[in-house]
Design an enzyme around this catalytic site. Structure first.
Site, PDB file in Angstrom:
ATOM      1  N   VAL A 126       0.836  -1.194   0.000  1.00  0.00           N
ATOM      2  CA  VAL A 126       0.000   0.000   0.000  1.00  0.00           C
ATOM      3  C   VAL A 126       0.875   1.250   0.000  1.00  0.00           C
ATOM      4  O   VAL A 126       1.768   1.409   0.825  1.00  0.00           O
ATOM      5  CB  VAL A 126      -0.933  -0.001   1.233  1.00  0.00           C
ATOM      6  CG1 VAL A 126      -1.666   1.335   1.352  1.00  0.00           C
ATOM      7  CG2 VAL A 126      -1.929  -1.147   1.144  1.00  0.00           C
ATOM      8  N   CYS A 128      -3.624  -9.613   4.306  1.00  0.00           N
ATOM      9  CA  CYS A 128      -3.494  -8.390   5.108  1.00  0.00           C
ATOM     10  C   CYS A 128      -3.949  -8.647   6.540  1.00  0.00           C
ATOM     11  O   CYS A 128      -5.088  -9.069   6.771  1.00  0.00           O
ATOM     12  CB  CYS A 128      -4.310  -7.261   4.497  1.00  0.00           C
ATOM     13  SG  CYS A 128      -4.208  -5.728   5.454  1.00  0.00           S
ATOM     14  N   GLU A 178       9.288  -5.440   2.565  1.00  0.00           N
ATOM     15  CA  GLU A 178      10.068  -4.460   3.320  1.00  0.00           C
ATOM     16  C   GLU A 178      11.549  -4.483   2.951  1.00  0.00           C
ATOM     17  O   GLU A 178      12.179  -3.429   2.822  1.00  0.00           O
ATOM     18  CB  GLU A 178       9.907  -4.718   4.820  1.00  0.00           C
ATOM     19  CG  GLU A 178      10.555  -3.665   5.686  1.00  0.00           C
ATOM     20  CD  GLU A 178      10.257  -3.850   7.159  1.00  0.00           C
ATOM     21  OE1 GLU A 178      10.895  -4.728   7.774  1.00  0.00           O
ATOM     22  OE2 GLU A 178       9.388  -3.146   7.684  1.00  0.00           O
TER      23      GLU A 178
END
Length: 423
Positions: A36, A125, A250
């Site tokens: 996102v 999620c 990440e």
């Protein structure tokens, strides 16, 4: 598995499973995750320059997208009007949706099926906003609904449907879940080896053994997600899981060159982060598709993180920036580059080895694990199941909260960011 209905919009037969993986996607090994406000077009472009072979869009909320033609959500989520997203240079591409209504999902996917190579359904999620919106990992106990979501797309789209999911506490349930997703029609499964409860400060390590169990149980390609911080982690993951590819989220944000090999001892490429930041800003300002300032700021904080503890003035200045005028962003990054070039020249080398990085290069962020009672916190690498701590030359930098819930709230409640100017 239900056979798909032939599509008149497709110029070639709809390939499935490994035929799709090889012939359409080109057998990718290095995959940029859906993120996102972070896997937007500009970041996908930068990532492909540094070895990414497949990229996913940020999650799009099917409920907001379906029938919502006037409030700008469609244009912000995936801009078809300017002709850059989903173009040849943005392929192969998978567009991800979250949904809990098969018809809304199909309506939304139909709008974008000609702009991508597959549609992915977000079943992973774990954020509170997903609980409130009833999507992501909070569907994982509703197998009948999930089956309908996947199968509706499988039967009615001209392109394949894929799914990204999290594991259960038991290997057995995880495997049965994955097999159900395959029966429903998912042509690629991305297995994130963490539980729904593993998020934020409780993220912990992903379970590669469960990913391997999924891989051994299904006949479609499997992507492994979790525990990828350095280039050497990729090979370890592929061996440990048997997966067809590795997806990074990440880790790739802190070093977009994560997928690029390099000679020992570093085992991977770690460019100077200010150079990467300038390259990213050049992409943002030269493309016609607007990039939200929230995405730009988020990327810069992650890229420059190793040096921001030293350059407190630049960190504070970056935190105060607002709006779509990117000139101040350039000023901050150019000043950072000047300081980093100075530090590198004084040190006399850019040499790195795994676990030791000078503060002027892009490098992994080692998230501290929550310690057991009466133990001190310790930072660990991503080797499974546990590994020695990695050390960096950089000081730890407090980073602004990612505020993923707030970002996802825009998807659920229609609170859109300010209009974005075209640069």
């Amino acid at each position: 598995m239900v056979d798909p209905v032939p599509s008149t919009s497709s110029t070639r037969p709809k390939l499935q499973g490994y035929d799709f993986y090889r012939e359409v996607l080109g057998s990718p090994k290095y995959v940029v995750a859906p993120m996102v406000d972070q896997s937007e077009l500009a970041w996908r472009t930068l990532s492909r320059r540094y070895g990414a072979q497949l990229a996913y869009t940020p999650m799009i909320n099917a409920k907001m997208f379906a029938g919502n033609k006037r409030n700008g959500y469609r244009e912000i989520s995936f801009n078809t009007g300017l002709g850059e997203e989903g173009r040849q240079g943005d392929r192969p591409l998978v567009i991800q949706f979250c949904a809990n209504d098969p018809e809304q999902l199909l309506e939304s996917a139909k709008v974008l099926e000609s702009h991508c190579d597959a549609i992915d359904i977000n079943l992973g999620c774990p954020q509170d906003i997903a609980r409130r919106g009833h999507y992501g990992s909070f569907l994982q106990d509703e197998w009948d609904l999930i089956y309908k979501l996947i199968n509706t797309l499988h039967v009615n789209l001209s392109i394949p449907v894929t799914a990204k999911f999290r594991v259960f506490a038991s290997v057995e349930k995880t495997v049965e879940y994955a097999k159900m997703l395959e029966r429903a029609g998912a042509q690629i499964l991305t297995c994130h080896g963490r539980l729904r409860e593993q998020r934020g400060q409780n993220t912990g390590l992903a379970d590669w053994d469960k990913i391997r169990a999924v891989k051994e149980a299904v006949s479609v390609p499997v992507f492994a997600n979790g525990n990828i911080l350095t280039h050497s982690d990729i090979a370890r993951c592929l061996v440990a899981t048997g997966a067809d590819a590795v997806m990074s989220a990440e880790g790739q944000l802190y070093n977009p060159a994560l997928f690029v090999p390099a000679p020992e001892p570093s085992g991977g490429l770690h460019p100077r982060h200010a150079d990467l930041a300038l390259e990213y800003l050049d992409i943002v300002t030269k493309q016609r598709t607007p990039t939200p300032s929230s995405a730009v700021k988020g990327h810069l904080f992650k890229l420059l993180r190793p040096a921001l503890a030293r350059a407190v003035d630049l960190r504070n200045a970056l935190g105060q920036l607002r709006g779509q005028d990117f000139a101040p962003y350039y000023e901050i990054v150019r000043e950072m580059k000047k300081r980093m070039d100075r530090d590198a020249e004084e040190a006399g080398t850019d040499a790195t080895k795994e676990g030791e990085y000078p503060h002027w290069v892009a490098q992994p962020y080692v998230r501290p694990l929550q310690p057991p009672p009466q133990e001190q916190p310790r930072a660990v690498t991503v080797e499974a199941p546990v590994a020695a701590a990695k050390r960096t030359h950089s000081e730890r930098t407090p980073e602004p909260a990612d505020d993923d819930d707030a970002k996802r709230l825009r998807h659920d409640e229609g609170v859109l960011p300010p209009p974005v100017a075209v640069i």
